[in-house]
Design an enzyme around this catalytic site. Structure first.
Site, mmCIF file in Angstrom:
data_model
loop_
_atom_site.group_PDB
_atom_site.id
_atom_site.type_symbol
_atom_site.label_atom_id
_atom_site.label_comp_id
_atom_site.label_asym_id
_atom_site.label_seq_id
_atom_site.Cartn_x
_atom_site.Cartn_y
_atom_site.Cartn_z
ATOM 1 C CG LEU A 49 40.840 52.420 63.594
ATOM 2 C CD1 LEU A 49 40.330 53.329 64.703
ATOM 3 C CD2 LEU A 49 42.279 51.999 63.875
ATOM 4 N N GLY A 94 41.740 54.140 59.236
ATOM 5 C CA GLY A 94 42.920 53.797 60.037
ATOM 6 C C GLY A 94 44.085 53.318 59.177
ATOM 7 C CG ASN A 118 36.553 55.410 54.694
ATOM 8 O OD1 ASN A 118 37.375 55.392 55.597
ATOM 9 N ND2 ASN A 118 35.877 54.334 54.338
ATOM 10 C CD GLU A 119 38.146 58.075 59.628
ATOM 11 O OE1 GLU A 119 38.205 58.673 58.533
ATOM 12 O OE2 GLU A 119 39.155 57.597 60.178
HETATM 13 C C1 LIG Z 1 31.757 65.751 69.968
HETATM 14 C C2 LIG Z 1 32.507 64.712 69.255
HETATM 15 C C3 LIG Z 1 33.709 64.150 69.982
HETATM 16 C C4 LIG Z 1 34.391 63.122 69.134
HETATM 17 C C5 LIG Z 1 35.515 62.439 69.771
HETATM 18 C C6 LIG Z 1 36.310 61.504 68.878
HETATM 19 C C7 LIG Z 1 35.471 60.509 68.206
HETATM 20 C C8 LIG Z 1 36.215 59.425 67.495
HETATM 21 C C9 LIG Z 1 35.225 58.673 66.691
HETATM 22 C C10 LIG Z 1 35.647 57.356 66.162
HETATM 23 C C11 LIG Z 1 36.835 57.334 65.331
HETATM 24 C C12 LIG Z 1 36.972 56.063 64.599
HETATM 25 C C13 LIG Z 1 37.980 56.143 63.525
HETATM 26 C C14 LIG Z 1 37.810 54.976 62.629
HETATM 27 C C15 LIG Z 1 38.723 54.589 61.820
HETATM 28 C C16 LIG Z 1 38.560 53.382 60.966
HETATM 29 O O1 LIG Z 1 39.528 52.891 60.455
HETATM 30 S S1 LIG Z 1 37.015 52.708 60.731
HETATM 31 C C17 LIG Z 1 37.214 51.429 59.513
HETATM 32 C C18 LIG Z 1 37.138 51.986 58.132
HETATM 33 N N1 LIG Z 1 37.279 50.931 57.171
HETATM 34 C C19 LIG Z 1 36.505 50.784 56.130
HETATM 35 O O2 LIG Z 1 35.590 51.545 55.875
HETATM 36 C C20 LIG Z 1 36.767 49.576 55.261
HETATM 37 C C21 LIG Z 1 35.656 48.594 55.322
HETATM 38 N N2 LIG Z 1 35.950 47.422 54.519
HETATM 39 C C22 LIG Z 1 35.849 47.411 53.172
HETATM 40 O O3 LIG Z 1 35.517 48.376 52.523
HETATM 41 C C23 LIG Z 1 36.164 46.110 52.513
HETATM 42 O O4 LIG Z 1 36.084 45.080 53.465
HETATM 43 C C24 LIG Z 1 37.553 46.068 51.836
HETATM 44 C C25 LIG Z 1 38.654 46.481 52.772
HETATM 45 C C26 LIG Z 1 37.526 46.982 50.592
HETATM 46 C C27 LIG Z 1 37.848 44.613 51.362
HETATM 47 O O5 LIG Z 1 36.823 44.166 50.538
HETATM 48 P P1 LIG Z 1 36.687 42.603 50.227
HETATM 49 O O6 LIG Z 1 37.997 42.049 49.839
HETATM 50 O O7 LIG Z 1 35.532 42.460 49.288
HETATM 51 O O8 LIG Z 1 36.363 41.923 51.642
HETATM 52 P P2 LIG Z 1 34.987 41.976 52.465
HETATM 53 O O9 LIG Z 1 34.168 40.794 52.081
HETATM 54 O O10 LIG Z 1 34.353 43.304 52.362
HETATM 55 O O11 LIG Z 1 35.532 41.808 53.957
HETATM 56 C C28 LIG Z 1 35.977 40.551 54.458
HETATM 57 C C29 LIG Z 1 35.583 40.448 55.916
HETATM 58 O O12 LIG Z 1 36.261 41.487 56.638
HETATM 59 C C30 LIG Z 1 35.318 42.283 57.355
HETATM 60 N N3 LIG Z 1 35.833 43.654 57.468
HETATM 61 C C31 LIG Z 1 36.161 44.473 56.478
HETATM 62 N N4 LIG Z 1 36.634 45.631 56.958
HETATM 63 C C32 LIG Z 1 36.593 45.551 58.296
HETATM 64 C C33 LIG Z 1 36.939 46.440 59.363
HETATM 65 N N5 LIG Z 1 37.457 47.634 59.162
HETATM 66 N N6 LIG Z 1 36.755 46.003 60.611
HETATM 67 C C34 LIG Z 1 36.254 44.772 60.870
HETATM 68 N N7 LIG Z 1 35.902 43.890 59.893
HETATM 69 C C35 LIG Z 1 36.076 44.278 58.628
HETATM 70 C C36 LIG Z 1 34.051 42.187 56.509
HETATM 71 O O13 LIG Z 1 32.911 42.532 57.259
HETATM 72 C C37 LIG Z 1 34.089 40.727 56.117
HETATM 73 O O14 LIG Z 1 33.674 39.973 57.239
HETATM 74 P P3 LIG Z 1 32.857 38.605 57.070
HETATM 75 O O15 LIG Z 1 31.572 38.973 56.354
HETATM 76 O O16 LIG Z 1 32.618 38.114 58.459
HETATM 77 O O17 LIG Z 1 33.723 37.702 56.246
#
Ligand SMILES: CCCCCCCCCCCCC/C=C/C(=O)SCCNC(=O)CCNC(=O)[C@H](O)C(C)(C)COP(=O)(O)OP(=O)(O)OC[C@H]1O[C@@H](n2cnc3c(N)ncnc32)[C@H](O)[C@@H]1OP(=O)(O)O
Length: 243
Positions: A49, A94, A118-119
């Protein structure tokens, strides 16, 4: 279907909407019986996400975003098409849910291509329907550990725990996915579709019966100061990693 939302195929509202429209078109075109979902971003299936859709946004935006996330999951999970994941990159959170919602998962054998929910590592939690899909796939005990510890399984561990069905050399992911597709398409559609529905409907129904409440829970949770702080810290970490 090659996902292309550079740099990391994060599931932004705009990208989710595009995916939804594409899927709907394919579902409605009776010449299609199956799709292979893969990525056009080298080394990344989907970063999950889009954190920027949840960080610093107002409640109305978060609600709209969550509705689209629910919608995409329901469409993929309950699709009448055969859905094969050709996972050619890392797929956290996601991205993992999208993979888990396919009928079959082929993962490229590269130690960097980890998969999992990995949330907790972000200081957030996987919603109940993410959890349900993981439990359905790898069983209760393995899911309990994986979810609490935010495991991202490298390919060999992913295969062992059953979060993917097959691990193959990177250059064979697409061809393997096509062979698997041929095997699934050999089954009469109506029998396969009814069986899929029988197995998956109870899980989907749990969300369908409380979609609005799920949206409200998400908005309340994500709007908390403590959660916004966790997201801020995580986004900063991603930036710092770049140096
Ligand atoms: C009482 C309780 C009630 C509860 C009720 C319910 C609650 C529900 C709660 C909420 C649920 C949410 C569920 C969430 C699900 C998700 O999917 S969260 C996202 C998880 N993703 C990650 O952890 C991945 C993060 N990213 C990375 O690890 C790395 O970026 C990568 C994918 C391994 C790639 O690495 P690399 O090639 O080195 O690129 P980067 O330089 O790291 O990234 C490039 C740019 O992209 C941006 N970015 C990366 N991931 C994301 C993302 N997921 N979203 C937005 N942006 C992302 C990163 O910041 C870089 O940006 P810039 O610096 O601007 O270039």
């Amino acid at each position: 279907m090659k996902m292309r939302n550079p740099p990391v195929n994060s599931l932004s509202l705009e990208f989710l909407t595009e995916l939804l429209i594409s899927l709907e078109k394919l579902e409605n075109d009776k010449t299609f019986r199956g799709i292979i979902i893969t990525s056009d971003c080298p080394g990344i299936f989907s970063a999950g996400l889009d954190l920027l859709e949840m960080y610093g946004r107002d409640p109305a935006h978060c609600a709209e975003y969550w509705k689209a996330v629910q919608e995409l999951w329901l469409r993929v999970y309950l699709s009448n098409l055969v859905v094969i994941g050709a996972i050619n990159g890392i797929s956290p959170a996601g991205g993992c849910l999208l993979s888990l919602s396919c009928d079959y998962r082929v993962l490229a054998n590269n130690p960097k291509y980890a998969i999992g929910l990995n949330e907790t590592l972000l200081g957030i939690i996987a919603p109940f329907w993410f959890k349900d899909v993981l439990v359905n796939t790898i069983g209760h005990r393995a899911a309990e550990r994986a979810l609490q510890l935010g495991f991202l399984f490298p390919p060999s561990d992913a295969l062992q725990v059953g979060i993917v069905d097959q691990v193959v050399p990177e250059d064979q992911v697409q061809s393997t996915a096509r062979s698997v597709m041929a095997q699934w398409l050999a089954i009469p559609d109506h029998a396969r579709q009814l069986t899929k529905n029988l197995v998956r409907k109870p899980t989907a129904d749990r969300l369908l019966q409380q979609r609005d409440a799920d949206i409200q829970n998400f908005v309340r949770f994500i709007s908390r100061d403590s959660i916004q702080k966790s997201l801020h810290v995580y986004l900063e970490k991603l930036k710092q990693k770049k140096g």
